[in-house]
Scaffold this motif. Structure first.
Motif, PDB file in Angstrom:
ATOM      1  N   ALA A  35       5.771   1.410  10.937  1.00 26.52           N
ATOM      2  CA  ALA A  35       6.930   1.088  10.099  1.00 26.52           C
ATOM      3  C   ALA A  35       6.507   0.896   8.645  1.00 26.52           C
ATOM      4  CB  ALA A  35       7.618  -0.164  10.624  1.00 26.52           C
ATOM      5  N   ARG A  36       5.353   0.274   8.450  1.00 26.39           N
ATOM      6  CA  ARG A  36       4.861   0.051   7.077  1.00 26.39           C
ATOM      7  C   ARG A  36       4.539   1.380   6.396  1.00 26.39           C
ATOM      8  NH1 ARG A  36      -0.081   0.089   5.269  1.00 26.39           N
ATOM      9  NH2 ARG A  36      -1.060  -0.117   7.330  1.00 26.39           N
ATOM     10  N   ARG A  37       3.889   2.267   7.131  1.00 32.12           N
ATOM     11  CA  ARG A  37       3.508   3.556   6.544  1.00 32.12           C
ATOM     12  C   ARG A  37       4.725   4.425   6.254  1.00 32.12           C
ATOM     13  NH1 ARG A  37      -1.906   4.996  10.212  1.00 32.12           N
ATOM     14  NH2 ARG A  37      -3.321   3.583   9.080  1.00 32.12           N
ATOM     15  N   ARG A  38       5.761   4.293   7.068  1.00 34.59           N
ATOM     16  CA  ARG A  38       6.976   5.069   6.796  1.00 34.59           C
ATOM     17  C   ARG A  38       7.576   4.697   5.445  1.00 34.59           C
ATOM     18  NH1 ARG A  38       8.092   4.352  12.383  1.00 34.59           N
ATOM     19  NH2 ARG A  38       9.453   2.564  11.947  1.00 34.59           N
ATOM     20  N   ARG A  39       7.278   3.506   4.996  1.00 28.82           N
ATOM     21  CA  ARG A  39       7.813   3.037   3.714  1.00 28.82           C
ATOM     22  C   ARG A  39       6.766   3.067   2.602  1.00 28.82           C
ATOM     23  NH1 ARG A  39      10.260   1.758   7.796  1.00 28.82           N
ATOM     24  NH2 ARG A  39      12.485   1.278   7.906  1.00 28.82           N
ATOM     25  N   ASP A  40       5.651   3.748   2.868  1.00 28.55           N
ATOM     26  CA  ASP A  40       4.581   3.862   1.864  1.00 28.55           C
ATOM     27  C   ASP A  40       4.204   2.496   1.303  1.00 28.55           C
ATOM     28  OD1 ASP A  40       4.404   6.658   2.068  1.00 28.55           O
ATOM     29  OD2 ASP A  40       6.088   6.910   0.676  1.00 28.55           O
ATOM     30  N   MET A  41       4.084   1.533   2.202  1.00 27.70           N
ATOM     31  CA  MET A  41       3.778   0.164   1.799  1.00 27.70           C
ATOM     32  C   MET A  41       2.342  -0.169   2.182  1.00 27.70           C
ATOM     33  SD  MET A  41       5.709  -3.342   3.045  1.00 27.70           S
ATOM     34  CE  MET A  41       7.323  -2.783   2.482  1.00 27.70           C
ATOM     35  N   HIS A  42       1.606  -0.804   1.275  1.00 25.78           N
ATOM     36  CA  HIS A  42       0.243  -1.231   1.568  1.00 25.78           C
ATOM     37  C   HIS A  42       0.265  -2.544   2.355  1.00 25.78           C
ATOM     38  CE1 HIS A  42      -1.594   1.861  -0.887  1.00 25.78           C
ATOM     39  NE2 HIS A  42      -0.796   1.536  -1.897  1.00 25.78           N
ATOM     40  N   ARG A  54      -1.371  -5.148   1.701  1.00 26.74           N
ATOM     41  CA  ARG A  54      -1.284  -6.252   0.745  1.00 26.74           C
ATOM     42  C   ARG A  54       0.166  -6.520   0.352  1.00 26.74           C
ATOM     43  NH1 ARG A  54      -0.527  -5.831  -4.312  1.00 26.74           N
ATOM     44  NH2 ARG A  54      -1.161  -3.633  -4.344  1.00 26.74           N
ATOM     45  N   GLU A  55       0.954  -5.448   0.167  1.00 31.17           N
ATOM     46  CA  GLU A  55       2.354  -5.613  -0.220  1.00 31.17           C
ATOM     47  C   GLU A  55       3.155  -6.296   0.885  1.00 31.17           C
ATOM     48  OE1 GLU A  55       3.587  -1.940  -3.009  1.00 31.17           O
ATOM     49  OE2 GLU A  55       2.755  -1.333  -1.070  1.00 31.17           O
ATOM     50  N   LEU A  56       2.919  -5.869   2.116  1.00 26.40           N
ATOM     51  CA  LEU A  56       3.623  -6.508   3.231  1.00 26.40           C
ATOM     52  C   LEU A  56       3.221  -7.972   3.326  1.00 26.40           C
ATOM     53  CD1 LEU A  56       5.439  -6.499   5.704  1.00 26.40           C
ATOM     54  CD2 LEU A  56       3.518  -5.589   7.045  1.00 26.40           C
ATOM     55  N   GLY A  57       1.929  -8.240   3.146  1.00 29.24           N
ATOM     56  CA  GLY A  57       1.458  -9.618   3.204  1.00 29.24           C
ATOM     57  C   GLY A  57       2.121 -10.494   2.163  1.00 29.24           C
ATOM     58  N   GLU A  58       2.286  -9.964   0.953  1.00 35.41           N
ATOM     59  CA  GLU A  58       2.924 -10.741  -0.105  1.00 35.41           C
ATOM     60  C   GLU A  58       4.377 -11.063   0.245  1.00 35.41           C
ATOM     61  OE1 GLU A  58       2.456  -8.360  -3.556  1.00 35.41           O
ATOM     62  OE2 GLU A  58       0.367  -8.970  -3.927  1.00 35.41           O
ATOM     63  N   LEU A  59       5.046 -10.128   0.906  1.00 33.92           N
ATOM     64  CA  LEU A  59       6.451 -10.335   1.253  1.00 33.92           C
ATOM     65  C   LEU A  59       6.637 -11.392   2.344  1.00 33.92           C
ATOM     66  CD1 LEU A  59       7.744  -6.645   1.220  1.00 33.92           C
ATOM     67  CD2 LEU A  59       8.328  -8.455  -0.404  1.00 33.92           C
ATOM     68  N   VAL A  60       5.633 -11.546   3.197  1.00 28.65           N
ATOM     69  CA  VAL A  60       5.780 -12.491   4.313  1.00 28.65           C
ATOM     70  C   VAL A  60       4.881 -13.717   4.160  1.00 28.65           C
ATOM     71  CG1 VAL A  60       6.499 -10.662   5.873  1.00 28.65           C
ATOM     72  CG2 VAL A  60       4.088 -11.298   5.767  1.00 28.65           C
ATOM     73  N   GLY A  61       4.161 -13.804   3.042  1.00 30.34           N
ATOM     74  CA  GLY A  61       3.386 -15.007   2.759  1.00 30.34           C
ATOM     75  C   GLY A  61       2.017 -15.084   3.394  1.00 30.34           C
ATOM     76  N   VAL A  62       1.366 -13.926   3.603  1.00 29.16           N
ATOM     77  CA  VAL A  62       0.004 -13.919   4.142  1.00 29.16           C
ATOM     78  C   VAL A  62      -0.818 -12.918   3.336  1.00 29.16           C
ATOM     79  CG1 VAL A  62       0.762 -14.537   6.468  1.00 29.16           C
ATOM     80  CG2 VAL A  62       0.501 -12.121   5.852  1.00 29.16           C
ATOM     81  N   SER A  63      -2.110 -12.846   3.625  1.00 33.31           N
ATOM     82  CA  SER A  63      -2.972 -11.907   2.919  1.00 33.31           C
ATOM     83  C   SER A  63      -2.914 -10.525   3.558  1.00 33.31           C
ATOM     84  CB  SER A  63      -4.417 -12.413   2.938  1.00 33.31           C
ATOM     85  OG  SER A  63      -4.917 -12.399   4.274  1.00 33.31           O
ATOM     86  N   ALA A  73      -5.467  -8.930   4.492  1.00 30.73           N
ATOM     87  CA  ALA A  73      -6.428  -8.945   5.592  1.00 30.73           C
ATOM     88  C   ALA A  73      -5.779  -9.455   6.877  1.00 30.73           C
ATOM     89  CB  ALA A  73      -7.626  -9.816   5.218  1.00 30.73           C
ATOM     90  N   THR A  74      -4.873 -10.416   6.735  1.00 31.16           N
ATOM     91  CA  THR A  74      -4.167 -10.936   7.914  1.00 31.16           C
ATOM     92  C   THR A  74      -3.286  -9.853   8.522  1.00 31.16           C
ATOM     93  OG1 THR A  74      -4.164 -13.200   7.066  1.00 31.16           O
ATOM     94  CG2 THR A  74      -2.504 -12.650   8.719  1.00 31.16           C
ATOM     95  N   VAL A  75      -2.594  -9.095   7.665  1.00 37.04           N
ATOM     96  CA  VAL A  75      -1.765  -7.991   8.153  1.00 37.04           C
ATOM     97  C   VAL A  75      -2.632  -6.977   8.889  1.00 37.04           C
ATOM     98  CG1 VAL A  75      -0.274  -6.067   7.483  1.00 37.04           C
ATOM     99  CG2 VAL A  75      -0.022  -8.294   6.363  1.00 37.04           C
ATOM    100  N   ALA A  76      -3.815  -6.705   8.360  1.00 30.16           N
ATOM    101  CA  ALA A  76      -4.726  -5.751   9.002  1.00 30.16           C
ATOM    102  C   ALA A  76      -5.110  -6.228  10.396  1.00 30.16           C
ATOM    103  CB  ALA A  76      -5.972  -5.560   8.135  1.00 30.16           C
ATOM    104  N   ARG A  77      -5.347  -7.527  10.551  1.00 26.93           N
ATOM    105  CA  ARG A  77      -5.693  -8.060  11.878  1.00 26.93           C
ATOM    106  C   ARG A  77      -4.505  -7.943  12.831  1.00 26.93           C
ATOM    107  NH1 ARG A  77      -8.267 -12.000   8.712  1.00 26.93           N
ATOM    108  NH2 ARG A  77      -6.618 -13.534   9.104  1.00 26.93           N
ATOM    109  N   TRP A  78      -3.297  -8.158  12.315  1.00 26.90           N
ATOM    110  CA  TRP A  78      -2.110  -7.996  13.166  1.00 26.90           C
ATOM    111  C   TRP A  78      -2.020  -6.561  13.673  1.00 26.90           C
ATOM    112  CZ3 TRP A  78       2.007 -10.443   9.371  1.00 26.90           C
ATOM    113  CH2 TRP A  78       1.820 -11.833   9.332  1.00 26.90           C
ATOM    114  N   GLU A  79      -2.167  -5.622  12.755  1.00 27.64           N
ATOM    115  CA  GLU A  79      -1.974  -4.219  13.108  1.00 27.64           C
ATOM    116  C   GLU A  79      -3.058  -3.705  14.049  1.00 27.64           C
ATOM    117  OE1 GLU A  79       0.395  -2.779   9.053  1.00 27.64           O
ATOM    118  OE2 GLU A  79      -1.636  -2.054   9.455  1.00 27.64           O
ATOM    119  N   SER A  80      -4.234  -4.271  13.972  1.00 26.65           N
ATOM    120  CA  SER A  80      -5.330  -3.828  14.843  1.00 26.65           C
ATOM    121  C   SER A  80      -5.336  -4.545  16.184  1.00 26.65           C
ATOM    122  CB  SER A  80      -6.673  -4.051  14.138  1.00 26.65           C
ATOM    123  OG  SER A  80      -6.899  -5.447  13.934  1.00 26.65           O
TER     124      SER A  80
END
Length: 290
Positions: A14-21, A23-32, A34-41
């Protein structure tokens, strides 16, 4: 683990469909990032209260991105409101214990907490109490006969009247109903098989003359067999009266005497009074008061 199903690969897609990094997703939800990367993996999971923010940031429906099974419990209501346990407790002006204990099924919420917590979660008090029951493993009670949905289709109404509306010991057969319908509405030309199909739901439509004949056969107002859509208050009230009368006939309710009605036929009213009189005669403990 969050109360909803979480699949990191779906978040990544879903993030890639919106060309979102990340880091950008993390900023929107209040995390880093790196945290988003751990979620996705799949190395870590977000807290349940983060899921609504993630779905909003990715412009995805919450129930589609993070599905769940069955009605919500207290934890799901809180998380869907985007609140942590501490934030929910702050709404109550209490410690975390009441919220945590209720969610884990250890101790129910104080009655004074229901209204403010329901408001904070954006649900009714009834929905909050139902969610609390589920947190304690209580399953909803199946509706009793008195709580059943009112009949809407022609077949449902026939079955309803056969169960509650007859004052005879033996209910009418399909052939009896067809005969009476044809007697009252000669143009109907309906058969016992037609009645059976209506009762069993194999057929749902019938011409106006059949509906009128059915009403006459069961001695009920013609409008009862009218539109199958949303029932008017008058129809609902009539059906509840029939159900109540049927309960009297079955010995479930005592102490009613009918004086007159604009809805029930004179024969039906006489039958009601006869039934009540018989019940009072057989059961002397029932007071003979009007």
């Amino acid at each position: 683990m969050p109360p909803r199903q979480f699949d990191g690969s779906l978040v990544r897609a879903a993030r890639r469909r919106r060309d979102m990094h990340q880091r950008e997703l993390g900023e929107l939800v209040g995390v880093s990032g790196a945290t988003v990367a751990r979620w996705e993996s799949g190395k870590d999971f977000p807290k349940g209260e983060k899921l609504p923010a993630i779905a909003t940031a990715l412009d995805e429906p919450l129930d589609e991105l993070f599905p769940h099974e069955g009605p919500p419990d207290l934890q799901l209501l809180r998380c869907d409101a985007g609140l942590s346990v501490a934030e929910a407790a702050e709404v109550l002006g209490a410690s975390r214990a009441p919220v945590a204990n209720a969610e884990s099924g250890r101790r129910r919420l104080n009655a004074s907490y229901i209204r403010p917590l329901a408001a904070a979660y954006g649900v009714t008090e009834e929905k909050l109490l139902a969610a609390q029951d589920r947190s304690f493993g209580v399953r909803p009670t199946p509706p009793s006969d008195d709580q059943q949905t009112a009949p809407r289709t022609i077949g449902e109404k026939i079955n309803f009247l056969l169960q509650y509306g007859s004052t005879d010991e033996t209910a009418m057969s399909d052939a009896d109903i067809a005969r009476l319908v044809n007697q009252h509405a000669p143009g109907a030309a309906i058969t016992a098989d037609d009645i059976k199909e209506l009762r069993e739901g194999a057929a749902t439509a019938a011409p106006d003359e059949v509906r009128a004949g059915l009403a006459d056969a069961f001695q009920v107002p013609h409008w009862l067999f009218g539109d199958d859509a949303e029932l008017s208050p008058m129809v609902q009230e009539f059906l509840e009266a029939v159900r109540f009368i049927g309960s009297i006939r079955q010995g479930q309710v005592l102490g009613l005497a009918a004086r007159g009605s604009e809805i029930l036929s004179m024969k039906a009213m006489a039958d009601i009074n006869r039934l009540v009189g018989e019940l009072r005669h057989k059961l002397s403990e029932v007071p003979n008061k009007e």
